[in-house]
Design a protein around this motif. Structure first.
Motif, PDB file in Angstrom:
ATOM      1  N   GLN A 175       0.832  -1.210   0.000  1.00 30.75           N
ATOM      2  CA  GLN A 175       0.000   0.000   0.000  1.00 30.75           C
ATOM      3  C   GLN A 175       0.868   1.262   0.000  1.00 30.75           C
ATOM      4  OE1 GLN A 175      -2.985   0.007   3.102  1.00 30.75           O
ATOM      5  NE2 GLN A 175      -3.409  -2.188   2.852  1.00 30.75           N
ATOM      6  N   TYR A 176       1.981   1.200   0.723  1.00 33.75           N
ATOM      7  CA  TYR A 176       2.887   2.350   0.759  1.00 33.75           C
ATOM      8  C   TYR A 176       3.613   2.501  -0.581  1.00 33.75           C
ATOM      9  CZ  TYR A 176       2.115   1.123   5.673  1.00 33.75           C
ATOM     10  OH  TYR A 176       1.554   0.772   6.873  1.00 33.75           O
ATOM     11  N   VAL A 177       3.909   1.371  -1.223  1.00 34.29           N
ATOM     12  CA  VAL A 177       4.499   1.411  -2.565  1.00 34.29           C
ATOM     13  C   VAL A 177       3.545   2.097  -3.531  1.00 34.29           C
ATOM     14  CG1 VAL A 177       5.195  -0.002  -4.542  1.00 34.29           C
ATOM     15  CG2 VAL A 177       5.995  -0.600  -2.241  1.00 34.29           C
ATOM     16  N   ASP A 178       2.260   1.733  -3.460  1.00 36.49           N
ATOM     17  CA  ASP A 178       1.259   2.338  -4.345  1.00 36.49           C
ATOM     18  C   ASP A 178       1.101   3.829  -4.075  1.00 36.49           C
ATOM     19  OD1 ASP A 178       0.845  -0.137  -5.440  1.00 36.49           O
ATOM     20  OD2 ASP A 178      -0.978  -0.568  -4.303  1.00 36.49           O
ATOM     21  N   GLN A 179       1.338   4.235  -2.840  1.00 31.86           N
ATOM     22  CA  GLN A 179       1.260   5.653  -2.498  1.00 31.86           C
ATOM     23  C   GLN A 179       2.394   6.437  -3.146  1.00 31.86           C
ATOM     24  OE1 GLN A 179       0.768   6.362   1.737  1.00 31.86           O
ATOM     25  NE2 GLN A 179       1.694   8.401   1.610  1.00 31.86           N
ATOM     26  N   VAL A 180       3.565   5.799  -3.242  1.00 35.78           N
ATOM     27  CA  VAL A 180       4.747   6.445  -3.823  1.00 35.78           C
ATOM     28  C   VAL A 180       4.742   6.371  -5.352  1.00 35.78           C
ATOM     29  CG1 VAL A 180       7.266   6.259  -4.007  1.00 35.78           C
ATOM     30  CG2 VAL A 180       6.158   6.072  -1.765  1.00 35.78           C
ATOM     31  N   ALA A 181       4.301   5.232  -5.869  1.00 34.76           N
ATOM     32  CA  ALA A 181       4.258   5.021  -7.326  1.00 34.76           C
ATOM     33  C   ALA A 181       2.849   4.576  -7.699  1.00 34.76           C
ATOM     34  CB  ALA A 181       5.293   3.982  -7.749  1.00 34.76           C
ATOM     35  N   ASP A 182       2.045   5.496  -8.194  1.00 37.95           N
ATOM     36  CA  ASP A 182       0.644   5.241  -8.519  1.00 37.95           C
ATOM     37  C   ASP A 182       0.534   4.060  -9.488  1.00 37.95           C
ATOM     38  OD1 ASP A 182      -2.002   5.253  -9.341  1.00 37.95           O
ATOM     39  OD2 ASP A 182      -2.117   7.421  -9.555  1.00 37.95           O
ATOM     40  N   PRO A 183      -0.156   2.977  -9.092  1.00 33.10           N
ATOM     41  CA  PRO A 183      -0.250   1.799  -9.967  1.00 33.10           C
ATOM     42  C   PRO A 183      -0.946   2.079 -11.291  1.00 33.10           C
ATOM     43  CG  PRO A 183      -1.746   1.610  -8.079  1.00 33.10           C
ATOM     44  CD  PRO A 183      -0.853   2.777  -7.812  1.00 33.10           C
ATOM     45  N   LYS A 184      -1.753   3.137 -11.350  1.00 27.86           N
ATOM     46  CA  LYS A 184      -2.440   3.468 -12.599  1.00 27.86           C
ATOM     47  C   LYS A 184      -1.523   4.180 -13.592  1.00 27.86           C
ATOM     48  CE  LYS A 184      -6.925   4.022 -10.297  1.00 27.86           C
ATOM     49  NZ  LYS A 184      -8.032   4.969  -9.975  1.00 27.86           N
ATOM     50  N   MET A 185      -0.423   4.699 -13.098  1.00 26.75           N
ATOM     51  CA  MET A 185       0.451   5.509 -13.936  1.00 26.75           C
ATOM     52  C   MET A 185       1.808   4.850 -14.209  1.00 26.75           C
ATOM     53  SD  MET A 185      -1.406   8.227 -14.413  1.00 26.75           S
ATOM     54  CE  MET A 185      -0.223   9.457 -14.983  1.00 26.75           C
ATOM     55  N   ARG A 186       2.250   3.960 -13.329  1.00 30.66           N
ATOM     56  CA  ARG A 186       3.631   3.479 -13.408  1.00 30.66           C
ATOM     57  C   ARG A 186       3.824   2.423 -14.491  1.00 30.66           C
ATOM     58  NH1 ARG A 186       2.707   0.891  -7.594  1.00 30.66           N
ATOM     59  NH2 ARG A 186       1.928  -1.178  -8.143  1.00 30.66           N
ATOM     60  N   ASP A 187       5.073   2.299 -14.923  1.00 31.70           N
ATOM     61  CA  ASP A 187       5.485   1.248 -15.842  1.00 31.70           C
ATOM     62  C   ASP A 187       6.819   0.693 -15.341  1.00 31.70           C
ATOM     63  OD1 ASP A 187       7.434   3.114 -16.548  1.00 31.70           O
ATOM     64  OD2 ASP A 187       6.354   3.768 -18.327  1.00 31.70           O
ATOM     65  N   GLU A 188       7.494  -0.112 -16.142  1.00 34.43           N
ATOM     66  CA  GLU A 188       8.726  -0.751 -15.698  1.00 34.43           C
ATOM     67  C   GLU A 188       9.817   0.259 -15.358  1.00 34.43           C
ATOM     68  OE1 GLU A 188      10.104  -3.718 -18.360  1.00 34.43           O
ATOM     69  OE2 GLU A 188       8.380  -5.047 -18.061  1.00 34.43           O
ATOM     70  N   ASP A 189       9.747   1.444 -15.973  1.00 33.10           N
ATOM     71  CA  ASP A 189      10.792   2.434 -15.741  1.00 33.10           C
ATOM     72  C   ASP A 189      10.674   3.119 -14.381  1.00 33.10           C
ATOM     73  OD1 ASP A 189      12.073   1.997 -18.154  1.00 33.10           O
ATOM     74  OD2 ASP A 189      10.841   3.453 -19.226  1.00 33.10           O
ATOM     75  N   ASP A 190       9.444   3.273 -13.879  1.00 34.72           N
ATOM     76  CA  ASP A 190       9.311   3.978 -12.608  1.00 34.72           C
ATOM     77  C   ASP A 190       8.591   3.163 -11.536  1.00 34.72           C
ATOM     78  OD1 ASP A 190       6.760   4.035 -13.563  1.00 34.72           O
ATOM     79  OD2 ASP A 190       6.555   6.219 -13.572  1.00 34.72           O
ATOM     80  N   GLU A 191       8.467   1.855 -11.725  1.00 35.45           N
ATOM     81  CA  GLU A 191       7.854   1.006 -10.710  1.00 35.45           C
ATOM     82  C   GLU A 191       8.791   0.815  -9.522  1.00 35.45           C
ATOM     83  OE1 GLU A 191       7.164  -2.886 -12.311  1.00 35.45           O
ATOM     84  OE2 GLU A 191       9.251  -3.200 -12.853  1.00 35.45           O
ATOM     85  N   VAL A 192       8.223   0.389  -8.410  1.00 33.07           N
ATOM     86  CA  VAL A 192       8.979   0.053  -7.203  1.00 33.07           C
ATOM     87  C   VAL A 192       8.640  -1.392  -6.840  1.00 33.07           C
ATOM     88  CG1 VAL A 192       9.355   0.545  -4.762  1.00 33.07           C
ATOM     89  CG2 VAL A 192       8.964   2.431  -6.368  1.00 33.07           C
ATOM     90  N   LEU A 193       9.642  -2.219  -6.754  1.00 32.48           N
ATOM     91  CA  LEU A 193       9.471  -3.624  -6.370  1.00 32.48           C
ATOM     92  C   LEU A 193      10.001  -3.777  -4.949  1.00 32.48           C
ATOM     93  CD1 LEU A 193      10.799  -5.278  -9.664  1.00 32.48           C
ATOM     94  CD2 LEU A 193       8.419  -4.812  -9.037  1.00 32.48           C
ATOM     95  N   ALA A 194       9.146  -4.161  -4.025  1.00 33.97           N
ATOM     96  CA  ALA A 194       9.548  -4.163  -2.616  1.00 33.97           C
ATOM     97  C   ALA A 194       9.086  -5.412  -1.894  1.00 33.97           C
ATOM     98  CB  ALA A 194       8.985  -2.920  -1.916  1.00 33.97           C
ATOM     99  N   GLY A 195       9.824  -5.753  -0.844  1.00 34.68           N
ATOM    100  CA  GLY A 195       9.469  -6.872   0.013  1.00 34.68           C
ATOM    101  C   GLY A 195       9.922  -6.585   1.433  1.00 34.68           C
ATOM    102  N   VAL A 196       9.293  -7.253   2.392  1.00 36.49           N
ATOM    103  CA  VAL A 196       9.642  -7.058   3.797  1.00 36.49           C
ATOM    104  C   VAL A 196       9.936  -8.406   4.439  1.00 36.49           C
ATOM    105  CG1 VAL A 196       7.205  -7.080   4.521  1.00 36.49           C
ATOM    106  CG2 VAL A 196       8.936  -6.051   6.006  1.00 36.49           C
ATOM    107  N   GLY A 197      10.970  -8.425   5.260  1.00 36.39           N
ATOM    108  CA  GLY A 197      11.347  -9.641   5.965  1.00 36.39           C
ATOM    109  C   GLY A 197      11.460  -9.389   7.455  1.00 36.39           C
ATOM    110  N   PHE A 198      11.569 -10.485   8.206  1.00 34.93           N
ATOM    111  CA  PHE A 198      11.590 -10.392   9.664  1.00 34.93           C
ATOM    112  C   PHE A 198      12.691 -11.276  10.240  1.00 34.93           C
ATOM    113  CE2 PHE A 198       7.244  -9.913   8.079  1.00 34.93           C
ATOM    114  CZ  PHE A 198       6.942  -8.632   8.542  1.00 34.93           C
TER     115      PHE A 198
END
Length: 391
Positions: A127-150
Motif C-alpha cells: 500500500q505504501y508502494v502504491d502511495q509512492v508510485a501510482d499503480p495506474k500511472m507506473r510502468d517498468e521504468d518507474d515502478e517500485v518492487l519491494a518486500g519485507v522480511g523479519f
C-alpha cells in the motif's frame, strides 16, 4: 470416407481442440497431473457434445452451426473444471530482476515495542508502494518492487515457526570475522528512481508506532559501471538468468517464502586501487575485465570457496539469487551491500562456512583481503499469503 463423414470427423476434432483451448486459458502451464487429466476428460466430453449439436443442426447455415457448437463447448467446461491451485506467491523483491537503485532498510525495535502492531503496519508495504508510485500511472521504468522480511525472534512472536530455522551465528576466520548483528524488520525495495525509494522509506517509518524503533539504517545503492562491484569485478555472474530458475532457487515451494541473508561489506579502496590486477583476480578467481573464470585458481579464491572446490567450472552444491549492489561515499564508507534469497537457509550456511574456513579445510575466502564484513544476519520474507495474515 464420404464427404459428410469427413466433414463431421473434422468438426469433432475442431471442437475437441476448442475444448482444450478453453481449458488452457484457465490454467497455468505448470499444473499437477490430476487437474490436467480431469481437463482431458472434460475437453473430450465438450468436443463430443459440440459434435452432436453440429450434426443435429445440419439444416442450419454453417456459421450458425459453428456458433451453437462453440457455445456447447463453453457450457460444458465450467470455469472451475480444471482450476489448479496456483503456487504460493513470493513478494515482488524476491526473484525479480534488479533496478538502478535499491533501498535496504534495517530496523531494530525497542523491547517495549508492540510486535503485532508493527507487523500489521509493515505487512501493508505494498500500500505504501502504491502511495509512492501510482499503480495506474507506473510502468517498468518507474515502478517500485519491494518486500519485507523479519528476524527469527520477531517472526516467531507474530507468526510462529517457519519451516526451517534461520539463526545467523557469529563466524570468524583467519582473514576476519562475520558479526551476527540481529534485527527485527528489513525492507528491500528496488526502483530506477532513487527519490521514490527515499520517499518509500519516509512513508514506512512514519507509519510505525511512535517510540517503537531502537535504531535503523537506511542504505541506498546504485549501479556502478554497468553492473560492477566497486572492486571493478562484475557482480552476480552466477545468477540464474531465467525467471523460473530464479524462482526455483529463491522461493520455498509450499509457502512462497524466502530465506534472506544481508551483509554490509566495507571495501578497502586503497587496496583495490593499488593492487595488481593479477593479484586481485587470483583472490576472486575470475578475470577483472570480463568475469571469465580462471582455469587454475587457489582453493582460497572466492569462486573456489563458493563452489566447494577449485576445479574449473566446479559444480555448485547450493545456489542463491543475489541482489547485491554497491553503496557509499568517498568521504565515508563505501562497499557492497550483499543480499541473497534462497529457498532454504542451508544454501547460505554452506557459503558462509566456506568463507571463514569452517567448511572442513580451514581456508578462508581471499575476498576478505579487500573488504571487511561489518554487519550481517538472516531474515524470512514470508510469502504473500503469509504476509496477508499479519495485517
Amino acid at each position: 470416407m464420404s464427404t459428410k463423414r469427413k466433414e463431421n470427423a473434422f468438426c469433432y476434432l475442431y471442437f475437441l481442440t476448442a475444448g482444450f483451448r478453453s481449458i488452457s486459458t484457465r490454467s497455468s502451464a505448470r499444473q499437477n497431473a490430476a487437474p490436467i487429466l480431469v481437463g482431458v476428460v472434460a475437453a473430450g466430453a465438450a468436443g463430443y457434445s459440440a459434435y452432436k449439436i453440429w450434426d443435429s443442426n445440419s439444416n442450419l447455415p454453417v456459421v450458425a452451426r459453428v456458433g451453437e457448437a462453440v457455445k456447447a463447448v463453453q457450457e460444458a467446461i465450467p470455469s472451475n473444471t480444471v482450476a489448479a491451485a496456483a503456487p504460493p506467491q513470493a513478494q515482488p523483491s524476491v526473484f525479480s530482476q534488479g533496478k538502478n537503485h535499491a533501498l535496504y532498510l534495517w530496523i531494530n525495535l525497542k523491547p517495549t515495542a508492540n510486535s503485532r502492531e508493527i507487523a500489521r503496519t509493515v505487512s501493508k508495504l505494498q500500500q505504501y508502494v502504491d502511495q509512492v508510485a501510482d499503480p495506474k500511472m507506473r510502468d517498468e521504468d518507474d515502478e517500485v518492487l519491494a518486500g519485507v522480511g523479519f528476524g527469527p525472534n520477531f517472526y516467531a512472536q507474530v507468526a510462529g515457526k517457519t519451516k526451517e530455522g534461520f539463526v545467523y551465528p557469529y563466524r570468524k576466520g583467519a582473514l576476519g570475522e562475520m558479526p551476527s548483528s540481529g534485527g527485527d524488520v528489513f525492507v528491500h525495495a528496488k526502483s530506477n528512481e532513487a527519490s521514490k525509494l527515499f520517499e518509500l522509506c519516509q512513508v514506512l517509518l512514519s507509519k510505525i508506532p511512535k517510540d517503537s524503533i531502537e535504531n535503523y539504517e537506511d542504505i541506498y545503492s546504485f549501479v556502478y559501471r554497468n553492473g560492477r562491484d566497486l572492486s571493478g569485478f562484475i557482480d552476480g555472474t552466477e545468477n540464474a538468468a531465467d525467471e523460473d530458475d530464479r524462482r526455483e532457487v529463491a522461493v520455498e515451494k509450499t509457502t512462497g517464502g524466502s530465506y534472506v541473508i544481508t551483509q554490509k561489506w566495507i571495501h578497502d579502496l586503497n587496496v583495490i586501487n593499488t593492487e595488481k590486477d593479477k593479484t586481485l583476480e587470483g583472490w576472486v578467481g575470475r578475470t577483472r575485465a570480463d568475469s571469465v573464470e580462471l582455469p587454475r585458481k587457489s582453493i582460497s579464491s572466492h569462486v573456489a570457496r563458493m563452489t566447494g572446490g577449485n576445479g574449473f567450472q566446479q559444480p555448485k552444491p547450493f545456489q542463491i539469487v543475489r541482489q547485491s549492489m554497491p553503496f557509499g561515499t568517498l568521504s565515508g564508507d563505501a562497499g557492497l551491500f550483499f543480499i541473497g534469497y534462497a529457498a532454504s537457509p542451508r544454501n547460505h550456511e554452506f557459503m558462509l562456512d566456506r568463507m571463514v574456513g569452517a567448511g572442513g579445510d580451514g581456508h578462508s575466502d581471499d575476498i576478505m583481503r579487500l573488504s571487511k564484513n561489518v554487519k550481517g544476519t538472516y531474515w524470512y520474507f514470508p510469502g504473500v499469503a503469509e504476509l496477508k495474515k499479519l495485517e
